[in-house]
Design a protein around this motif. Sequence first.
Motif, PDB file in Angstrom:
ATOM      1  N   UNK A 134       0.658  -1.289  -0.003  1.00  0.00           N
ATOM      2  CA  UNK A 134       0.050   0.053  -0.141  1.00  0.00           C
ATOM      3  C   UNK A 134       0.785   1.266   0.008  1.00  0.00           C
ATOM      4  N   UNK A 135       1.893   1.411   1.030  1.00  0.00           N
ATOM      5  CA  UNK A 135       2.557   2.510   0.883  1.00  0.00           C
ATOM      6  C   UNK A 135       3.655   2.673  -0.182  1.00  0.00           C
ATOM      7  N   UNK A 136       4.322   1.556  -0.540  1.00  0.00           N
ATOM      8  CA  UNK A 136       5.356   1.984  -1.732  1.00  0.00           C
ATOM      9  C   UNK A 136       4.657   2.918  -2.882  1.00  0.00           C
ATOM     10  N   UNK A 137       3.479   2.534  -3.366  1.00  0.00           N
ATOM     11  CA  UNK A 137       3.342   3.262  -4.502  1.00  0.00           C
ATOM     12  C   UNK A 137       2.984   4.772  -4.039  1.00  0.00           C
ATOM     13  N   UNK A 138       2.402   4.802  -2.633  1.00  0.00           N
ATOM     14  CA  UNK A 138       2.383   6.390  -2.218  1.00  0.00           C
ATOM     15  C   UNK A 138       3.686   7.175  -2.293  1.00  0.00           C
ATOM     16  N   UNK A 139       4.684   6.193  -1.727  1.00  0.00           N
ATOM     17  CA  UNK A 139       6.028   6.974  -1.890  1.00  0.00           C
ATOM     18  C   UNK A 139       6.547   7.106  -3.271  1.00  0.00           C
ATOM     19  N   UNK A 140       6.271   6.437  -4.171  1.00  0.00           N
ATOM     20  CA  UNK A 140       6.684   6.425  -5.672  1.00  0.00           C
ATOM     21  C   UNK A 140       6.027   7.872  -6.093  1.00  0.00           C
ATOM     22  N   UNK A 141       4.608   8.124  -5.686  1.00  0.00           N
ATOM     23  CA  UNK A 141       3.939   9.318  -6.179  1.00  0.00           C
ATOM     24  C   UNK A 141       4.555  10.498  -5.571  1.00  0.00           C
ATOM     25  N   UNK A 142       5.157  10.368  -4.139  1.00  0.00           N
ATOM     26  CA  UNK A 142       5.611  11.492  -3.423  1.00  0.00           C
ATOM     27  C   UNK A 142       6.642  11.863  -3.935  1.00  0.00           C
TER      28      UNK A 142
END
Length: 295
Positions: A134-142
């Motif tokens: 869940x968190x990895x795609x959010x970090x990619x976007x950030x």
Amino acid sequence: MSWLTEFPELSRRDLMGLRKTLDGAYRDFSREYGDTIEAFFDPLLSFLIWFEKLLIATPWWLMIAILMLITHLAARSLKLTIGVGIALFMVGYLGMWEDTMSTLSIITVCTIIAIIVGVPIGILMARSGRTQAIVTPILDIMQTMPAFVYLIPVVMLLGIGKIPGLIAVVIYAIPPVIRLTNLGIRLVDKEVLEAADAYGASPWQRLINVQLPLAMPNIMAGINQTIMMSLAMVVIASMIGVAGLGQPVLKSITNQYFTLGLLNGGAIVVLAIIFDRVSQAWAHRSQQHMGDNRS
């Protein structure tokens, strides 16, 4: 088949409608809850203002001595300690001391917040594959989002000032500490974990006494990168009222003051080098100390 020829116009119309809906929803949200969210951050604002005033009010010679002492305790390097003292003296001599202390205060607070928020998220990612997914795609976007984009929703919600700038800096700079905390814990040798389990260590004891110490070099690398990204964001954050070295740099861009921009940009580089060298030296010493204890 007429819809094929009308497709670009239809897509523009639909996109315009979606944008208006989302913009209206965000405006309504900011009007409804903006004051409440702003009040939530008031203690943080008070602490940031107090800390900035403390650094500025402290005599320059005492501040340099304190920073040299911190450098020596962290790195145990006389050469690095003297270098930090000379660099800070030159920053003050060239008339950038107050702006440097303002930048130092916000970078310190941003780093503390990034550690408090980022390390636990990294631990959760290491302990749960679902959380990591869940968190990895959010970090990619950030990490791929342009830095200016972070300013838009924050300014719409909280206006212009220190707290919006601080939030934007934290959002921009926090991914490295999360990623490298996750990576460091996952790289801990499974045989070491099995040995800890054999000695009857609880999951909490295993985390605190085994995983985090062994993952500390990676965690420190993440903190180092977070500090570097915070300093890179300082100039952009100055556009929304964050005091410090970023404002003279921004002024030099708008008014074509070459020397002003060069000197203040150099002061940012000095801070970056100090943070980088001290954090790396401390991480190296910690790793050596840990290796001596294991042997």
